[in-house]
Design an enzyme around this catalytic site. Structure first.
Site, PDB file in Angstrom:
ATOM      1  N   ASP A  78       1.076  -1.314  -0.026  1.00  0.00           N
ATOM      2  CA  ASP A  78      -0.039   0.080  -0.046  1.00  0.00           C
ATOM      3  C   ASP A  78       0.699   1.034   0.469  1.00  0.00           C
ATOM      4  O   ASP A  78       1.885   1.306   0.285  1.00  0.00           O
ATOM      5  CB  ASP A  78      -0.822  -0.442   1.094  1.00  0.00           C
ATOM      6  CG  ASP A  78      -1.693   0.575   1.334  1.00  0.00           C
ATOM      7  OD1 ASP A  78      -2.534   1.367   0.195  1.00  0.00           O
ATOM      8  OD2 ASP A  78      -2.787   0.988   1.983  1.00  0.00           O
ATOM      9  N   ASP A 100       2.751   4.897  -5.166  1.00  0.00           N
ATOM     10  CA  ASP A 100       2.308   5.440  -5.436  1.00  0.00           C
ATOM     11  C   ASP A 100       3.227   7.290  -5.516  1.00  0.00           C
ATOM     12  O   ASP A 100       3.715   7.439  -4.708  1.00  0.00           O
ATOM     13  CB  ASP A 100       1.577   6.061  -3.830  1.00  0.00           C
ATOM     14  CG  ASP A 100       0.362   7.518  -3.411  1.00  0.00           C
ATOM     15  OD1 ASP A 100       0.134   8.208  -4.657  1.00  0.00           O
ATOM     16  OD2 ASP A 100       0.442   7.877  -2.903  1.00  0.00           O
ATOM     17  N   HIS A 174      -7.881  10.074   3.954  1.00  0.00           N
ATOM     18  CA  HIS A 174      -7.190   8.977   4.896  1.00  0.00           C
ATOM     19  C   HIS A 174      -7.322   9.382   6.151  1.00  0.00           C
ATOM     20  O   HIS A 174      -7.233  10.704   6.893  1.00  0.00           O
ATOM     21  CB  HIS A 174      -5.934   8.849   4.715  1.00  0.00           C
ATOM     22  CG  HIS A 174      -5.512   8.781   3.269  1.00  0.00           C
ATOM     23  ND1 HIS A 174      -4.924   8.713   1.983  1.00  0.00           N
ATOM     24  CD2 HIS A 174      -5.243   6.966   2.978  1.00  0.00           C
ATOM     25  CE1 HIS A 174      -4.499   8.477   0.737  1.00  0.00           C
ATOM     26  NE2 HIS A 174      -5.233   7.690   1.486  1.00  0.00           N
ATOM     27  N   GLY A 175      -7.668   8.341   6.876  1.00  0.00           N
ATOM     28  CA  GLY A 175      -7.585   8.968   8.715  1.00  0.00           C
ATOM     29  C   GLY A 175      -8.546   9.080   8.936  1.00  0.00           C
ATOM     30  O   GLY A 175      -9.801   9.023   8.661  1.00  0.00           O
ATOM     31  N   HIS A 202      -9.745   5.180  -1.572  1.00  0.00           N
ATOM     32  CA  HIS A 202      -8.686   4.843  -0.012  1.00  0.00           C
ATOM     33  C   HIS A 202      -9.776   6.354   0.363  1.00  0.00           C
ATOM     34  O   HIS A 202     -10.724   6.713   0.757  1.00  0.00           O
ATOM     35  CB  HIS A 202      -7.398   5.402  -0.709  1.00  0.00           C
ATOM     36  CG  HIS A 202      -6.118   4.753  -1.199  1.00  0.00           C
ATOM     37  ND1 HIS A 202      -5.220   4.220  -0.599  1.00  0.00           N
ATOM     38  CD2 HIS A 202      -6.152   4.504  -2.684  1.00  0.00           C
ATOM     39  CE1 HIS A 202      -4.397   3.670  -1.771  1.00  0.00           C
ATOM     40  NE2 HIS A 202      -5.305   3.948  -3.055  1.00  0.00           N
ATOM     41  N   SER A 205     -12.585   4.225   5.708  1.00  0.00           N
ATOM     42  CA  SER A 205     -13.282   4.440   7.461  1.00  0.00           C
ATOM     43  C   SER A 205     -13.154   5.707   7.026  1.00  0.00           C
ATOM     44  O   SER A 205     -13.096   6.993   6.818  1.00  0.00           O
ATOM     45  CB  SER A 205     -11.763   4.482   8.539  1.00  0.00           C
ATOM     46  OG  SER A 205     -11.474   3.174   8.135  1.00  0.00           O
ATOM     47  N   ASN A 224     -10.389   0.298   0.846  1.00  0.00           N
ATOM     48  CA  ASN A 224      -9.050   0.396   1.842  1.00  0.00           C
ATOM     49  C   ASN A 224      -9.564   0.808   3.047  1.00  0.00           C
ATOM     50  O   ASN A 224     -10.299   1.967   3.158  1.00  0.00           O
ATOM     51  CB  ASN A 224      -7.954   1.577   1.171  1.00  0.00           C
ATOM     52  CG  ASN A 224      -7.056   1.152   0.191  1.00  0.00           C
ATOM     53  OD1 ASN A 224      -6.963   0.440  -0.894  1.00  0.00           O
ATOM     54  ND2 ASN A 224      -5.669   1.340   0.155  1.00  0.00           N
ATOM     55  N   THR A 227      -7.915   2.530   9.894  1.00  0.00           N
ATOM     56  CA  THR A 227      -9.044   3.999  11.335  1.00  0.00           C
ATOM     57  C   THR A 227      -9.874   2.914  11.619  1.00  0.00           C
ATOM     58  O   THR A 227      -9.680   2.758  12.798  1.00  0.00           O
ATOM     59  CB  THR A 227      -9.063   5.025  10.349  1.00  0.00           C
ATOM     60  OG1 THR A 227      -7.587   5.577  10.019  1.00  0.00           O
ATOM     61  CG2 THR A 227      -9.576   5.763  11.959  1.00  0.00           C
TER      62      THR A 227
HETATM   63 ZN   LIG Z   1      -4.345   5.472   1.043  1.00  0.00          ZN
END
Ligand SMILES: [Zn+2]
Length: 291
Positions: A78, A100, A174-175, A202, A205, A224, A227
């Site tokens: 990842d 990435d 993300h997060g 991505h 969460s 993905n 979290t």
């Molecule tokens: Zn990601």
């Protein structure tokens, strides 16, 4: 069996369901993935982020592959950030790598992704890359709009690189989100109508079950997750520890006392939370019985 990620995603695209792609961090989380894959007969993609984890995740995954020979899982690097990282993952038996370069200019992104595609495809390893950029939740409101994927550029990017699946930016992060997630479903539909390869989301969460189910309905194949799984584990752990760890709150004496709990059970309790949340997502994405 650990299979190329491409195989899992193409089947998901053909049959209109989604695949959970949980990040793993240790033997317990890897074991959970294999158990869920076996018990729910579901294909799952293991995501491994970070150079230091590659060798150990590769080894432990092969251990569980021997224990659960009938499962259908892929092992994906990842957010592979360097050439060395991608090659190390391939050397350690990963069946997919994400390259990435989404924060680099288009030409550079294409050049560096293409380089790995040539190497990876030579040994039947799939490649994921990202166009547009999925940022971090704490900066969500400032960065959401500028990162969104351009559909026509995405078509060109797939053609230019030869990748197997494309991570898109459609409003996730993300997060933990600072603010409410706003998903651009029209943009997703436009990308899906133009891009032929499977699409990756991505930052699953905190996005919410309704939004994620709709993303899958509109054309996402891989989601993905970390979290939410981590939070579920920590919540269970907190319940387990509550009242049993007595800490000297004012910090003056430095004393604490432990009663009725131990490290082994604490780890297992946390892992149980991770596993239950993963099962929830596997059901939500419609992949039960698809392996
Ligand atoms: Zn990601």
């Amino acid at each position: 069996m650990i299979v190329p990620m491409k195989e899992i995603l193409i089947h998901a695209k053909k049959n209109a369901y989604g695949i959970a792609a949980p990040n793993v961090i240790d033997a317990g989380t890897i074991r959970s993935v294999f158990e869920v894959a076996q018990e729910m007969k579901a294909p799952i993609i293991i995501d491994c982020a970070g150079y230091d984890l590659i060798e150990i995740v590769g080894d432990i995954s092969r251990f569980y592959e021997r224990k659960y020979p009938n499962v259908n899982v892929a092992l994906n690097l990842d957010h592979g950030a360097t050439f060395e990282e991608a090659v190390l993952a391939i050397k350690n038996g990963f069946s997919s790598v994400m390259v990435d370069r989404s924060q680099k200019p288009y030409e550079e992104n294409v050049r560096e992704v293409k380089e790995i595609v040539k190497i990876a495809h030579a040994v039947n390893v799939s490649v994921e890359a990202e166009l547009g950029h999925v940022g971090i939740g704490s900066e969500y409101e400032q960065t959401r709009d500028e990162g969104l994927t351009n559909p026509d550029e995405a078509v060109q990017f797939v053609k230019d690189t030869g990748i197997d699946c494309l991570a898109v930016a459609i409003g996730t992060s993300h997060g933990t989100y600072k603010g409410t997630p706003k998903i651009d479903f029209e943009l997703l539909q436009e990308i899906k109508s133009k891009v032929e390869i499977p699409l990756v989301l991505h930052g699953g969460s905190g996005t919410g079950d309704e939004n994620l189910a709709k993303c899958i309905e509109k054309g996402i194949q891989k989601v993905n997750l970390f979290t939410d799984l981590s939070n579920a584990a920590v919540y269970q752990l907190n319940n387990y520890l509550e009242g049993n760890v007595i800490v000297d709150k004012d910090g003056k004496s430095g004393e604490f006392a432990i009663q009725n709990v131990n490290l082994y059970d604490a780890f297992e309790t946390g892992i149980k939370g991770y596993k239950e949340k993963l099962e929830h997502y596997v059901r939500l994405f419609g992949s039960v019985g698809k392996a």
